[in-house]
Design a protein around this motif. Structure first.
Motif, PDB file in Angstrom:
ATOM      1  N   ARG A   1       9.556   1.892 -11.167  1.00 46.44           N
ATOM      2  CA  ARG A   1       8.808   0.911  -9.657  1.00 46.44           C
ATOM      3  C   ARG A   1       9.332  -0.846 -10.006  1.00 46.44           C
TER       4      ARG A   1
ATOM      5  N   THR B   1       2.425   1.920  -3.671  1.00 44.54           N
ATOM      6  CA  THR B   1       1.116   2.131  -4.689  1.00 44.54           C
ATOM      7  C   THR B   1       1.512   3.706  -4.183  1.00 44.54           C
TER       8      THR B   1
ATOM      9  N   GLU C   1       1.251  -1.766  -0.362  1.00 46.38           N
ATOM     10  CA  GLU C   1      -0.082   0.043  -0.303  1.00 46.38           C
ATOM     11  C   GLU C   1       1.278   1.208  -0.049  1.00 46.38           C
TER      12      GLU C   1
ATOM     13  N   CYS D   1       4.552   5.601  -5.588  1.00 44.45           N
ATOM     14  CA  CYS D   1       4.983   5.369  -7.047  1.00 44.45           C
ATOM     15  C   CYS D   1       3.843   6.709  -7.694  1.00 44.45           C
ATOM     16  N   LYS D   2       2.877   7.010  -7.248  1.00 43.79           N
ATOM     17  CA  LYS D   2       1.970   8.190  -7.321  1.00 43.79           C
ATOM     18  C   LYS D   2       1.741   9.174  -7.320  1.00 43.79           C
TER      19      LYS D   2
END
Length: 314
Positions: A263, A250, A247, A253-254
């Protein structure tokens, strides 16, 4: 000459601070017994270098300025390195422990205790023998300085051998990249000692020789440290590696616009893989992995693997 000594002293201080700082950061990054032992070794090594060598030179200069008796100057300068022996003893013990902890051999603790008892006990024995031989002149003259230096180099040589043997003997259990790094690190440590031992006696040969010898003495231990720092990603695994938080990864990275390829690099780093291992798995060059890693660091605003691993895994 005073200006030269001031400049050299500042360089020596900067080298010592930089070495200790780099070593301390390695503890936070990899958190191994070896890095802790290395950190304490460097602290005590540089402590003796300032207390036992620089303090002697400064004391000679100060006493000469106030026109002190030559016998008093010599006696005071000769006695200062003796007070620095505790720093040396700790550095020898840490050096022995470094060798065994570097290859994760548990017998190192027993060997380091035996080494400490034997060689620390050798100091008063050698001191007593020296006093008997020179009797009235035992605190005067250059023979005391050379006797101190000879004993110091002998014990450090023995410590270096006990440090090198387990690493060279047990490094075969590691894969070739790590084995090569460990063996070359040992070679650099041994070469640094041999060069220190070669040039240290010239401290008494003339005024102009002293400054560069002191500078080299401090640099000698920084070179192996710098090499190991460059190769640490291959030889050691960062703290928290192998426990990535999907989590967090993610969201990270966003938030920072990490691309698909970047990634994959992040995944490898957070799993504790080396740059070479990541390159092999993704079928790309090692330099490409380094370039992607640099861009990832720039986007997130960090400068080390450890910080990335802590953001994702910690």
């Amino acid at each position: 000459m005073s200006f030269v000594y001031i400049v050299v002293f500042l360089f020596c201080l900067a080298i010592a601070v930089a070495g200790i700082w780099v070593s301390h950061r390695s503890i936070n990054t990899y958190h191994t017994d070896f890095h802790q032992n290395y950190f304490y070794y460097l602290i005590t090594f540089y402590a003796f270098a300032f207390y036992g060598i620089w303090a002697q030179i400064l004391m000679r200069g100060l006493l000469s300025i106030i026109d002190s008796d030559n016998a008093l100057v010599t006696m005071t300068a000769n006695f200062l390195p003796i007070l620095g022996i505790p720093f040396l003893c700790i550095s020898w013990i840490m050096l022995v422990k470094m060798g065994y902890s570097l290859v994760e051999t548990p017998i190192g603790r027993k060997v380091s205790y035996f080494h400490a008892i034997f060689f620390v006990g050798l100091v008063p024995v050698a001191w007593g023998l020296y006093v008997v031989l020179f009797q009235e002149d035992w605190l005067l003259g250059e023979q005391l300085a050379y006797a101190e230096m000879g004993l110091m180099l002998f014990i450090e040589l023995a410590s270096m051998v006990v440090f090198a043997v387990p690493v060279l003997g047990h490094s075969k259990k590691y894969k070739k990249p790590k084995r090569k790094i460990l063996n070359l690190f040992v070679v650099l440590m041994v070469l640094a000692f041999l060069l220190r031992g070669t040039f240290l006696p010239f401290l008494f040969s003339g005024t102009w020789f002293v400054a560069p010898i002191l500078l080299f003495y401090f640099l000698s231990n920084f070179i192996p440290l710098f090499y190991l720092k460059l190769k640490s990603d291959i030889a050691f695994i960062p703290v928290y590696a192998g426990r990535p938080n999907a989590e967090k990864k993610t969201l990270l990275c966003k938030a920072y616009g990490i691309t698909k390829r970047e990634r994959e690099i992040v995944d490898g780093i957070c799993e504790g893989k080396t740059n070479q291992q990541i390159a092999d798995e993704l079928f790309i060059s090692l330099q490409t992995v380094k370039d992607h890693t640099h861009r990832i660091y720039s986007k997130i605003g960090i400068n080390s693997r450890m910080k990335l691993v802590q953001l994702v895994n910690g």
